[in-house]
Design a protein around this motif. Sequence first.
Motif, PDB file in Angstrom:
ATOM      1  N   SER A   1       0.857  -1.331   0.112  1.00 50.88           N
ATOM      2  CA  SER A   1      -0.018  -0.073   0.017  1.00 50.88           C
ATOM      3  C   SER A   1       0.829   1.291   0.021  1.00 50.88           C
ATOM      4  O   SER A   1       0.764   2.229  -0.617  1.00 50.88           O
ATOM      5  CB  SER A   1      -0.990   0.127   1.170  1.00 50.88           C
TER       6      SER A   1
ATOM      7  N   ALA B   1       1.075   4.092  -3.004  1.00 47.79           N
ATOM      8  CA  ALA B   1       0.763   5.480  -2.673  1.00 47.79           C
ATOM      9  C   ALA B   1       1.794   6.219  -3.308  1.00 47.79           C
ATOM     10  O   ALA B   1       1.620   7.381  -3.898  1.00 47.79           O
ATOM     11  CB  ALA B   1       0.585   5.794  -1.127  1.00 47.79           C
TER      12      ALA B   1
ATOM     13  N   SER C   1      -1.512   6.529   4.561  1.00 46.69           N
ATOM     14  CA  SER C   1      -1.399   7.879   4.776  1.00 46.69           C
ATOM     15  C   SER C   1       0.003   8.461   5.000  1.00 46.69           C
ATOM     16  O   SER C   1       0.959   7.705   5.046  1.00 46.69           O
ATOM     17  CB  SER C   1      -2.206   7.965   6.032  1.00 46.69           C
TER      18      SER C   1
ATOM     19  N   ARG D   1      -4.356  11.245   2.868  1.00 43.27           N
ATOM     20  CA  ARG D   1      -5.078   9.701   2.806  1.00 43.27           C
ATOM     21  C   ARG D   1      -4.911   9.282   1.115  1.00 43.27           C
ATOM     22  O   ARG D   1      -5.202  10.242   0.285  1.00 43.27           O
ATOM     23  CB  ARG D   1      -6.219   9.703   3.450  1.00 43.27           C
ATOM     24  N   TYR D   2      -4.701   8.193   1.073  1.00 40.98           N
ATOM     25  CA  TYR D   2      -4.594   7.361  -0.477  1.00 40.98           C
ATOM     26  C   TYR D   2      -5.389   6.217  -0.314  1.00 40.98           C
ATOM     27  O   TYR D   2      -5.233   5.450   0.567  1.00 40.98           O
ATOM     28  CB  TYR D   2      -3.283   7.258  -0.830  1.00 40.98           C
ATOM     29  N   TRP D   3      -6.253   6.015  -1.529  1.00 40.53           N
ATOM     30  CA  TRP D   3      -6.652   4.532  -1.615  1.00 40.53           C
ATOM     31  C   TRP D   3      -7.284   4.525  -2.847  1.00 40.53           C
ATOM     32  O   TRP D   3      -7.081   5.484  -3.834  1.00 40.53           O
ATOM     33  CB  TRP D   3      -7.986   4.492  -0.857  1.00 40.53           C
TER      34      TRP D   3
ATOM     35  N   THR E   1      -5.108   1.288   1.747  1.00 37.62           N
ATOM     36  CA  THR E   1      -4.888   2.568   1.995  1.00 37.62           C
ATOM     37  C   THR E   1      -3.835   2.864   2.675  1.00 37.62           C
ATOM     38  O   THR E   1      -2.903   1.851   3.052  1.00 37.62           O
ATOM     39  CB  THR E   1      -6.411   3.023   2.863  1.00 37.62           C
TER      40      THR E   1
ATOM     41  N   ASP F   1     -10.036   3.699  -5.933  1.00 40.98           N
ATOM     42  CA  ASP F   1     -11.605   3.634  -5.615  1.00 40.98           C
ATOM     43  C   ASP F   1     -11.938   2.594  -6.796  1.00 40.98           C
ATOM     44  O   ASP F   1     -11.566   2.765  -7.848  1.00 40.98           O
ATOM     45  CB  ASP F   1     -12.381   4.705  -5.815  1.00 40.98           C
TER      46      ASP F   1
END
Length: 222
Positions: A118, A122, A151, A161-163, A149, A165
Amino acid sequence: MTKTSLLRRIARAIGASLTELGINALTWIGAGVGGYIGFGAAPGSWATGWKAALAGIGALAFAVGFEDLLDDVVAPLRRLTDTRPAGSRYSTAPELADAPATAHEGLTRLREAACADSASRAASDSYRIDRGQVLLTEAGRWQGYPDGTASFQLAPGAYLRYWRDSKSDGTTPGVVFTFVTGEADKPVHVTDVQQLQGLLADYAGRTLAGENVATDTGLQAA
């Protein structure tokens, strides 16, 4: 091992030996030439010992020069006569960790791998908002989580914050960055560094104002 492969391996070994012998011979020849030139270049008034010293320096210099030159020339020949397996010539096999002793340990390792994945994703995707790649693209600065996710702490209480979608049509997930704080503010979708700078500046202003108010209240109460 087949007879053909064995003969090829023997031929390569012989070729490698002859190559090294040739290099050594030429290196010694270079040393001799250097020594001869060095001894002859010494002034006639010098003692024999000093002439020998200069000859030794010349021999060493020519030997090193010949060896460096020959290394570049015979590099293709060395590759041709290399007897090591093809898979081990240009890379070293990585050391593998011991197998997990329990299912819990295996799950723990997978969670750690997911967190690292993750953080790496990111950092890799952050080039979309940090084209200069001087801050957000460093994976070590991201905290990854098992759910995908991550951060990035911008300041105490303020994070990026990252994710990803996931799209309902099965296409490539969209990358989402949001600015979040410990306040009641809703997360703000971030599209570039300039916007992020403005958001953090506003947050810093509110934080500083809150600290000043708390200080003034404490002084008055005192």
